[in-house]
Design an enzyme around this catalytic site. Structure first.
Site, short mmCIF file in Angstrom:
data_model
loop_
_atom_site.label_atom_id
_atom_site.label_comp_id
_atom_site.label_asym_id
_atom_site.label_seq_id
_atom_site.Cartn_x
_atom_site.Cartn_y
_atom_site.Cartn_z
N TRP A 28 2.50 18.27 -8.01
CA TRP A 28 2.12 19.65 -8.33
C TRP A 28 3.10 20.32 -9.30
O TRP A 28 2.87 21.42 -9.75
CB TRP A 28 1.94 20.48 -7.06
CG TRP A 28 3.12 20.50 -6.14
CD1 TRP A 28 4.15 21.38 -6.17
CD2 TRP A 28 3.39 19.60 -5.07
NE1 TRP A 28 5.04 21.07 -5.18
CE2 TRP A 28 4.61 20.00 -4.48
CE3 TRP A 28 2.72 18.48 -4.54
CZ2 TRP A 28 5.15 19.31 -3.38
CZ3 TRP A 28 3.27 17.83 -3.47
CH2 TRP A 28 4.47 18.24 -2.89
N GLU B 248 1.13 4.80 -0.13
CA GLU B 248 0.57 6.08 -0.63
C GLU B 248 -0.43 5.85 -1.77
O GLU B 248 -0.66 6.74 -2.59
CB GLU B 248 1.65 7.08 -1.09
CG GLU B 248 2.91 7.19 -0.22
CD GLU B 248 2.68 7.66 1.22
OE1 GLU B 248 1.54 8.06 1.53
OE2 GLU B 248 3.62 7.59 2.01
N LYS C 196 1.90 10.70 11.90
CA LYS C 196 3.05 9.97 11.35
C LYS C 196 2.99 8.50 11.73
O LYS C 196 2.60 8.17 12.85
CB LYS C 196 4.34 10.60 11.90
CG LYS C 196 5.60 9.86 11.51
CD LYS C 196 6.83 10.66 11.90
CE LYS C 196 8.06 9.79 12.07
NZ LYS C 196 8.43 9.06 10.87
N ASN D 236 -3.88 11.38 9.65
CA ASN D 236 -2.92 12.47 9.42
C ASN D 236 -1.69 12.42 10.33
O ASN D 236 -0.84 13.29 10.27
CB ASN D 236 -3.62 13.84 9.54
CG ASN D 236 -4.10 14.10 10.96
OD1 ASN D 236 -4.09 13.19 11.80
ND2 ASN D 236 -4.51 15.31 11.25
N ARG E 183 8.30 -8.16 9.18
CA ARG E 183 7.80 -9.31 9.93
C ARG E 183 7.50 -10.47 8.99
O ARG E 183 7.84 -11.62 9.27
CB ARG E 183 6.54 -8.90 10.68
CG ARG E 183 5.87 -10.03 11.40
CD ARG E 183 4.71 -9.55 12.22
NE ARG E 183 5.16 -8.92 13.46
CZ ARG E 183 4.36 -8.23 14.27
NH1 ARG E 183 3.08 -8.06 13.96
NH2 ARG E 183 4.82 -7.72 15.38
N LYS F 59 2.31 5.75 9.12
CA LYS F 59 1.63 4.86 8.18
C LYS F 59 2.62 4.04 7.35
O LYS F 59 2.55 2.81 7.31
CB LYS F 59 0.71 5.66 7.26
CG LYS F 59 -0.36 6.44 8.03
CD LYS F 59 -1.14 7.38 7.16
CE LYS F 59 -0.36 8.57 6.67
NZ LYS F 59 0.06 9.50 7.72
N THR F 60 3.54 4.72 6.69
CA THR F 60 4.51 4.01 5.84
C THR F 60 5.42 3.13 6.69
O THR F 60 5.70 1.98 6.33
CB THR F 60 5.34 5.02 5.02
OG1 THR F 60 4.46 5.69 4.12
CG2 THR F 60 6.44 4.33 4.23
N THR F 61 5.85 3.66 7.84
CA THR F 61 6.75 2.86 8.67
C THR F 61 6.02 1.65 9.25
O THR F 61 6.63 0.59 9.41
CB THR F 61 7.38 3.73 9.78
OG1 THR F 61 6.36 4.52 10.39
CG2 THR F 61 8.45 4.66 9.21
N PHE G 69 7.05 15.15 -7.55
CA PHE G 69 6.00 15.90 -6.89
C PHE G 69 4.91 16.24 -7.89
O PHE G 69 5.13 16.92 -8.88
CB PHE G 69 6.58 17.17 -6.28
CG PHE G 69 7.61 16.87 -5.25
CD1 PHE G 69 8.96 16.98 -5.54
CD2 PHE G 69 7.25 16.43 -3.99
CE1 PHE G 69 9.92 16.68 -4.60
CE2 PHE G 69 8.20 16.13 -3.03
CZ PHE G 69 9.54 16.26 -3.33
#
Ligand code: ATP
Ligand code: MG
Length: 172
Positions: A70, A104, A15, A13, A27, A17-19, A68
């Site tokens: 939802w 994601e 910050k 949870n 690389r 992951k994507t970066t 989104f």
């Protein structure tokens, strides 16, 4: 030496992951690898990574999913996820890429948009040299078992708690 394609998973949870996945992609590009990034949740604004990657040779960048979840009917979400997964599966199985980022992807599994078994089968049957990087919160136990490298980002502090809103160049 034969290359062993790894399945790398960034979850948790906090910050980063994507970066982290994008850093891994950068690389790999530096070594002349052919890289494909597929993002599964399309946001409202074009992200910094989408803009930067557009001008990067050796890297293909795709944003899938229609916004989104939802705000969509379950059918729309499922159709968008199916399209995204079909694209990703094609890129992985083609063998044309040394590294494929599935950003994601955990949401696609956790919301039941694409059956987990189908995703795991592609991960297992892919050409052996292809590296995969998967990101997203709450990775399922089966995905954790499947990956050889798993890092969990844990939130220690986040300025969101102080009311600091998402900033360009940092959050998107
Ligand atoms: P990043 O894209 O910065 O590497 P991430 O991929 O780890 O972050 P996600 O879970 O995909 O984070 O969430 C996407 C958005 O939510 C990003 O804008 C990110 O900065 C923000 N975010 C991530 N972790 C937190 C947190 N613990 N509290 C509040 N916002 C967060
Ligand atoms: Mg992310």
């Amino acid at each position: 030496m034969e290359r062993r394609g790894l399945t790398i998973l960034y979850t948790g949870n906090g910050k980063g992951k994507t970066t982290a996945a994008l850093g891994q992609a950068l690389r790999a590009v530096g070594h002349g690898f052919s890289v494909c990034v597929v993002q599964f949740i399309k946001g409202r604004w074009p992200t910094g990574e989408a803009k930067a990657c557009a001008s990067l040779a050796g890297l293909e960048f795709h944003v899938t999913g229609s916004g989104f979840t939802w705000k969509q009917s379950p059918e729309e979400s499922r159709r968008a996820a199916e399209e995204g997964w079909a694209l990703a599966e094609g890129k992985i199985m083609s063998g044309a890429f040394d590294l494929v980022v599935l950003d994601e992807l955990t949401y696609v599994i956790n919301y039941g948009l694409v059956a987990e078994g189908r995703i795991l089968e592609v991960i297992r049957r892919r050409p052996p040299g292809v590296h995969l990087v998967v990101t997203g919160r709450d990775a399922s136990p089966a995905l954790v078992r499947e990956a050889e490298l798993v890092t969990e980002m844990r939130e220690v502090k986040h300025p969101y708690a102080e009311g600091v809103k998402a900033q360009p160049g940092i959050e998107f």
